[in-house]
Design a protein around this motif. Structure first.
Motif, mmCIF file in Angstrom:
data_model
loop_
_atom_site.group_PDB
_atom_site.id
_atom_site.type_symbol
_atom_site.label_atom_id
_atom_site.label_comp_id
_atom_site.label_asym_id
_atom_site.label_seq_id
_atom_site.Cartn_x
_atom_site.Cartn_y
_atom_site.Cartn_z
ATOM 1 N N GLU A 58 0.809 -1.521 0.002
ATOM 2 C CA GLU A 58 -0.031 0.097 -0.186
ATOM 3 C C GLU A 58 0.849 0.856 -0.120
ATOM 4 O OE1 GLU A 58 -3.251 0.373 3.082
ATOM 5 O OE2 GLU A 58 -3.656 -1.382 2.246
ATOM 6 N N ASP A 59 1.961 1.603 0.546
ATOM 7 C CA ASP A 59 2.809 1.844 0.571
ATOM 8 C C ASP A 59 3.705 2.515 0.393
ATOM 9 O OD1 ASP A 59 4.273 4.196 1.518
ATOM 10 O OD2 ASP A 59 4.768 3.808 3.294
ATOM 11 N N PRO A 60 4.226 3.006 -1.116
ATOM 12 C CA PRO A 60 4.872 3.003 -2.242
ATOM 13 C C PRO A 60 5.607 3.561 -1.797
ATOM 14 C CG PRO A 60 3.257 5.045 -2.395
ATOM 15 C CD PRO A 60 2.583 4.349 -1.518
ATOM 16 N N TYR A 61 6.252 4.614 -0.527
ATOM 17 C CA TYR A 61 7.261 5.477 0.018
ATOM 18 C C TYR A 61 7.642 4.545 1.324
ATOM 19 C CZ TYR A 61 4.873 8.896 -3.432
ATOM 20 O OH TYR A 61 3.800 9.550 -3.890
ATOM 21 N N ASP A 62 7.897 3.457 1.282
ATOM 22 C CA ASP A 62 8.127 2.488 1.994
ATOM 23 C C ASP A 62 9.923 2.148 2.066
ATOM 24 O OD1 ASP A 62 7.716 0.299 4.539
ATOM 25 O OD2 ASP A 62 8.798 -0.319 3.048
ATOM 26 N N ILE A 63 10.045 3.036 3.111
ATOM 27 C CA ILE A 63 11.588 2.636 3.486
ATOM 28 C C ILE A 63 12.833 1.790 2.920
ATOM 29 C CG2 ILE A 63 12.270 1.598 5.333
ATOM 30 C CD1 ILE A 63 14.602 3.174 5.660
ATOM 31 N N SER A 64 11.862 0.208 2.662
ATOM 32 C CA SER A 64 12.525 -0.820 1.906
ATOM 33 C C SER A 64 12.081 -0.465 0.738
ATOM 34 C CB SER A 64 11.263 -2.011 1.550
ATOM 35 O OG SER A 64 10.397 -1.808 1.154
ATOM 36 N N VAL A 65 11.204 0.213 -0.283
ATOM 37 C CA VAL A 65 11.917 0.557 -1.616
ATOM 38 C C VAL A 65 13.167 1.696 -1.788
ATOM 39 C CG1 VAL A 65 11.197 2.340 -3.711
ATOM 40 C CG2 VAL A 65 9.329 0.793 -2.122
ATOM 41 N N TYR A 66 13.038 2.896 -1.035
ATOM 42 C CA TYR A 66 14.856 3.184 -1.372
ATOM 43 C C TYR A 66 16.042 2.669 -1.307
ATOM 44 C CZ TYR A 66 10.934 6.671 -0.932
ATOM 45 O OH TYR A 66 9.881 7.386 -1.129
ATOM 46 N N GLU A 67 16.156 1.929 0.060
ATOM 47 C CA GLU A 67 16.935 0.510 0.765
ATOM 48 C C GLU A 67 17.089 -0.293 -0.774
ATOM 49 O OE1 GLU A 67 16.232 0.375 4.846
ATOM 50 O OE2 GLU A 67 15.097 -0.892 4.438
ATOM 51 N N LYS A 68 16.047 -0.818 -1.545
ATOM 52 C CA LYS A 68 16.180 -1.412 -2.324
ATOM 53 C C LYS A 68 16.851 -0.744 -3.538
ATOM 54 C CE LYS A 68 15.682 -5.689 -4.630
ATOM 55 N NZ LYS A 68 16.403 -6.826 -4.280
ATOM 56 N N ALA A 69 16.448 0.132 -4.217
ATOM 57 C CA ALA A 69 17.597 1.096 -5.259
ATOM 58 C C ALA A 69 18.826 1.048 -4.849
ATOM 59 C CB ALA A 69 16.361 2.905 -5.495
ATOM 60 N N ARG A 70 18.763 1.597 -3.460
ATOM 61 C CA ARG A 70 20.421 1.886 -3.311
ATOM 62 C C ARG A 70 21.339 0.672 -3.927
ATOM 63 N NH1 ARG A 70 20.915 1.214 3.246
ATOM 64 N NH2 ARG A 70 20.127 -0.609 2.367
ATOM 65 N N ASP A 71 21.060 -1.017 -3.158
ATOM 66 C CA ASP A 71 21.188 -1.820 -3.441
ATOM 67 C C ASP A 71 20.878 -2.419 -4.947
ATOM 68 O OD1 ASP A 71 21.278 -2.289 -0.227
ATOM 69 O OD2 ASP A 71 19.493 -3.610 -0.045
ATOM 70 N N ASN A 72 19.922 -2.146 -5.812
ATOM 71 C CA ASN A 72 20.285 -1.832 -7.169
ATOM 72 C C ASN A 72 21.732 -1.888 -7.431
ATOM 73 O OD1 ASN A 72 18.055 -4.025 -7.123
ATOM 74 N ND2 ASN A 72 16.886 -2.849 -7.123
ATOM 75 N N ILE A 73 21.512 -0.238 -7.103
ATOM 76 C CA ILE A 73 23.373 0.500 -7.919
ATOM 77 C C ILE A 73 24.419 -0.360 -7.278
ATOM 78 C CG2 ILE A 73 24.389 2.835 -7.575
ATOM 79 C CD1 ILE A 73 21.259 4.042 -6.651
#
Length: 414
Positions: A58-73
């Motif tokens: 439900e929350d597209p701004y959950d911290i897991s979203v940003y951490e996943k972006a960091r991990d993918n970089i």
């Protein structure tokens, strides 16, 4: 005077550029991003829209979203999909669309110059959109997408850029899936870097063309880092953010059109009569699409027919903002006749970028909406004039094409 500073870009290894490049994060929703990235583990959408790699929530701004972006970089760097330059460079970025070419410089611009209005704005930003990119840049420790800036063309800068491009091989030269050509040169020799940074230091202002939320967010991340590092020198990377800077004469703004849900209780004929009383000449153009022919000339589609609306001189104010066609339409038809007072929030209005064509307006008006209005595009001079007067454009005034490709360069804040 403007700063355009070399930086150690993170960018795709040669051979990955066509797989990595994506559209900017904010031109699609989650489902569209997932569909675009399907079957392509290298798409930059796994970074700029990293929620596609997580279970839908439900929350597209959950911290897991940003951490996943960091991990993918980090993953792209570890696996050799990305590289980082050994030394600071500038980049020539050329885009080709339908035979039209725009050529700019990718570098870093100053947080301080954003604050003191050397980098001029022409739009308001929304807090929730800023918060999203602030968390994205901060947790990734990276500016992941450049801001699109412009400046008044300088022949000296153009001469250097064109000479370098003519005399050196690009590192990337390809056409992306949407038909846009992307060509990138790395400028790493000290003489050319010095010449360009010196010439940009004589440019009085840079102007945001597209990316107001990205620039505001990048600036706030820089200020946050300053608070966390009170002994900062001013030379750290977090004092700068990434931008692609194009001369104004290369750019083209497309129309940004409107569709409305209803006629506010009017019959079609009553609505047309009110438009005439509001100061417009109205001409029935029949079933064939009518395109606005110049400023203060509008196209309306209603009940299967196209109309030319020509604003009379007496309703065109001598004002930088209110004389713009999007303002003339809002202040004389959408607001007083249709009751759409705030187009930012009113759910009875929607916006269609001109790149989609007037056929899309007809399609919308024949399906989920009632009427459509096409405006003549704002020109770049209008945008610069608004920014120079420290004013803001009406909402949804400008649509730039081509969009900057995402994933061809990132800026580490470390």
């Amino acid at each position: 005077m403007a700063t355009v500073r070399p930086f150690r870009a993170i960018r795709p290894e040669k051979g990955y550029e066509e797989k990595v490049i994506s559209l900017p994060y904010d031109v699609m929703n989650r489902q569209e991003a997932a569909e675009m990235a399907e079957g392509n583990p290298f798409s930059f959408l796994h970074i700029c829209r990293s929620e596609i790699d997580l279970p839908e929530q439900e929350d597209p701004y959950d911290i897991s979203v940003y951490e996943k972006a960091r991990d993918n970089i980090k993953k792209y760097l570890d696996e050799g999909v990305f590289l980082q330059e050994d030394k600071p460079c500038l980049y020539i970025y050329r885009q080709t669309m339908d035979g039209r070419v725009q050529t700019g410089i990718v570098g870093c611009v100053s947080v301080d110059e954003y604050q003191n209005n050397t980098i001029k704005k022409h739009e308001f930003t929304r807090v929730e959109k800023e918060k999203d990119r602030i968390r994205h840049f901060d947790i990734c420790d990276t500016d992941t997408e450049p801001v699109f800036l412009t400046y008044r063309d300088d022949k000296r800068i153009r001469t250097i850029v064109e000479a370098f491009a003519a005399g050196n091989d690009p590192v990337y030269d390809f056409v992306s899936g949407d038909g846009i050509g992307h060509t990138l040169w790395v400028i790493d020799d000290e003489a050319t870097l010095q010449s360009l940074t010196s010439l940009f230091s004589e440019v009085p202002y840079l102007y945001i063309a597209d990316g107001h939320h990205r620039s505001a967010s990048a600036c706030k991340v820089g200020l946050k880092r300053r608070e966390e590092n009170p002994d900062y020198s001013g030379d750290e990377e977090f004092n700068f953010f990434m931008a692609a800077v194009f001369p104004d004469s290369d750019l083209k703004i497309f129309d940004y059109n409107r569709v409305v849900k209803d006629l506010n209780g009017c019959s079609p004929q009553e609505f047309i009569d009110k438009i005439k009383k509001a100061g417009f000449e109205v001409e029935d153009k029949g079933e064939e699409i009518y395109y606005p022919e110049g400023k203060h000339d509008f196209s309306m589609y209603l009940e299967g027919r196209w109309y030319r609306l020509r604003a009379k001189d007496e309703i065109i104010p001598d004002h930088v903002i209110d004389s713009l066609d999007v303002a003339v339409l809002q202040n004389n038809i959408l607001g007083p006749i249709l009751g759409i007072e705030d187009p930012r929030t009113d759910k009875r209005i929607d916006f269609v970028g001109g790149i989609r064509g007037l056929k899309e307006l007809k399609k919308r008006a024949d399906s989920d909406m009632k009427a459509a209005f096409a405006v003549y595009p704002v020109d770049v001079d209008d945008l610069l004039r608004v920014a120079d007067n420290d004013m803001v454009m009406p909402p949804k005034s400008t649509w730039f094409e081509p969009k900057l490709g995402s994933g061809l360069f990132l800026h580490s804040l470390k």
